[in-house]
Design a protein around this motif. Structure first.
Motif, short mmCIF file in Angstrom:
data_model
loop_
_atom_site.label_atom_id
_atom_site.label_comp_id
_atom_site.label_asym_id
_atom_site.label_seq_id
_atom_site.Cartn_x
_atom_site.Cartn_y
_atom_site.Cartn_z
N HIS A 48 0.85 -1.19 0.00
CA HIS A 48 0.00 0.00 0.00
C HIS A 48 0.88 1.24 0.00
O HIS A 48 1.66 1.45 0.93
N GLY A 49 0.78 2.03 -1.05
CA GLY A 49 1.56 3.25 -1.15
C GLY A 49 0.71 4.49 -0.93
O GLY A 49 -0.38 4.62 -1.49
N CYS A 50 1.23 5.40 -0.11
CA CYS A 50 0.55 6.67 0.17
C CYS A 50 1.58 7.78 0.26
O CYS A 50 2.78 7.53 0.30
N ARG A 51 1.09 9.01 0.33
CA ARG A 51 2.01 10.12 0.50
C ARG A 51 2.45 10.26 1.95
O ARG A 51 3.60 10.55 2.24
N GLN A 52 1.49 10.07 2.88
CA GLN A 52 1.78 10.28 4.30
C GLN A 52 1.38 9.06 5.12
O GLN A 52 0.49 8.29 4.74
N VAL A 53 2.03 8.91 6.27
CA VAL A 53 1.80 7.75 7.13
C VAL A 53 0.34 7.66 7.57
O VAL A 53 -0.23 6.57 7.63
N GLU B 55 -4.76 -17.88 10.93
CA GLU B 55 -3.58 -18.72 10.69
C GLU B 55 -3.04 -18.51 9.28
O GLU B 55 -1.82 -18.47 9.07
N GLN B 56 -3.93 -18.39 8.32
CA GLN B 56 -3.50 -18.14 6.95
C GLN B 56 -2.80 -16.79 6.83
O GLN B 56 -1.77 -16.66 6.15
N VAL B 57 -3.35 -15.78 7.49
CA VAL B 57 -2.74 -14.45 7.48
C VAL B 57 -1.34 -14.49 8.07
O VAL B 57 -0.38 -13.97 7.48
N THR B 58 -1.20 -15.11 9.23
CA THR B 58 0.10 -15.19 9.90
C THR B 58 1.13 -15.92 9.05
O THR B 58 2.30 -15.53 8.99
N ARG B 59 0.70 -16.95 8.37
CA ARG B 59 1.62 -17.80 7.62
C ARG B 59 1.89 -17.27 6.21
O ARG B 59 3.00 -17.42 5.69
N GLN B 60 0.90 -16.62 5.60
CA GLN B 60 1.01 -16.33 4.17
C GLN B 60 1.02 -14.86 3.78
O GLN B 60 1.48 -14.52 2.69
N LEU B 61 0.50 -13.98 4.63
CA LEU B 61 0.38 -12.57 4.24
C LEU B 61 1.64 -11.77 4.59
O LEU B 61 2.15 -11.86 5.71
N VAL B 62 2.11 -11.01 3.61
CA VAL B 62 3.20 -10.05 3.82
C VAL B 62 2.63 -8.66 3.57
O VAL B 62 2.11 -8.38 2.48
N TYR B 63 2.69 -7.80 4.59
CA TYR B 63 2.15 -6.44 4.47
C TYR B 63 3.31 -5.46 4.34
O TYR B 63 4.21 -5.43 5.18
N TYR B 64 3.30 -4.66 3.27
CA TYR B 64 4.38 -3.73 3.00
C TYR B 64 3.80 -2.34 2.73
O TYR B 64 3.44 -2.02 1.59
N PRO B 65 3.66 -1.50 3.77
CA PRO B 65 3.21 -0.13 3.57
C PRO B 65 4.38 0.77 3.21
O PRO B 65 5.48 0.60 3.75
N THR B 66 4.18 1.71 2.31
CA THR B 66 5.26 2.61 1.92
C THR B 66 4.71 4.01 1.69
O THR B 66 3.57 4.17 1.22
#
Length: 257
Positions: free
Chosen positions: A142-147, A168-179
């Protein structure tokens, strides 16, 4: 008015002075797949004023949720940003959209690339167990201008891993990358640049991009869509659609809005 149903606003949350979300009731007959959008709006001067909005809420939720920008002179958002619980909004009865897993070729890693309110369709997808069943890893960028504009960050990082159904699926499989691009933050930069330089994969602990296994969904600003598509095309990836699944898909409903 048969193309729309009236929905009662249940909650409103203002993330910033430019961004808000709201929940509303859902007609029992309204069906959609996670990742799709519909038309929502208000009655203005006796006529429906409608715009395309992706559902933030996954397809199985009993209520609907939408994420919106605020535009001071926007025909719809200048009015929509002032809604309160108890008010009525119009919701289209037909869901549409290209951000569907069946429009992608089989793969191992699914990259969900969104800027601003382009996060909305992906919030429904990362809470859909069926998505995790099709991919080994789901990378939400997820890209934004401000935090402060990184909507739902707390939900993604704290609440979703605890969910009894898909935690469990989220913990094992999801990668969250905010920028972000205009403030200091742990991840900084535009999505196309982060992909092209390999910074995103390095910082997220992922293998380098691999056309044979990686699939992409894009939703957001015209600049992000154009630059990211150029990069994917350079890698030899093909755009998919309802007739021919591909390596990536783009939601075009909001490009000219």
């Amino acid at each position: 008015m048969s193309n729309f149903f009236e929905a009662k606003v249940l909650t409103v949350h203002h993330w910033t002075d430019r961004l808000f979300s709201f929940t509303c009731t859902r007609d029992p007959g309204f069906r959609y797949q996670s990742g799709q959008f519909t038309m929502i709006g208000l009655n203005v001067d006796g006529r429906p004023l409608m715009r395309a909005y992706s559902m933030v809420s996954p397809h199985y939720e009993e209520t609907l949720e939408f994420l919106s920008i605020k535009v001071a002179d926007g025909p719809l958002t200048s009015r929509l940003q002032h809604i309160q619980p108890g008010d009525t909004v119009l919701v289209g009865r037909k869901a549409s959209g290209t951000l569907l897993t069946q429009n992608l070729l089989p793969g191992r890693t699914l990259y969900l690339l969104g800027t601003g309110t382009g996060l909305a369709p992906f919030m429904s997808m990362v809470r859909d167990p069926e998505v995790y069943g099709r991919f080994e890893k789901v990378v939400l960028v997820h890209g934004c201008r401000q935090v402060a504009e990184l909507a739902y960050a707390g939900l993604i990082m704290t609440e979703m891993p605890r969910n009894e159904w898909f935690g469990e699926q989220v913990t094992r499989q999801l990668v969250y990358y905010p920028t972000v691009t205009r403030e200091a933050f742990r991840h900084q930069g535009r999505i196309p640049t982060l992909l092209e330089t390999g910074q995103l994969c390095r910082e997220a602990g992922l293998a380098a991009l691999d056309p044979a296994r990686d699939r992409f969904m894009l939703c957001g600003s015209p600049a992000m869509l154009k630059d990211t598509r150029t990069l994917l095309d350079k890698l030899g990836l093909a755009e998919g659609n309802m007739s021919h699944p591909g390596h990536y898909v783009i939601e075009r409903a909001f490009v000219d809005k």
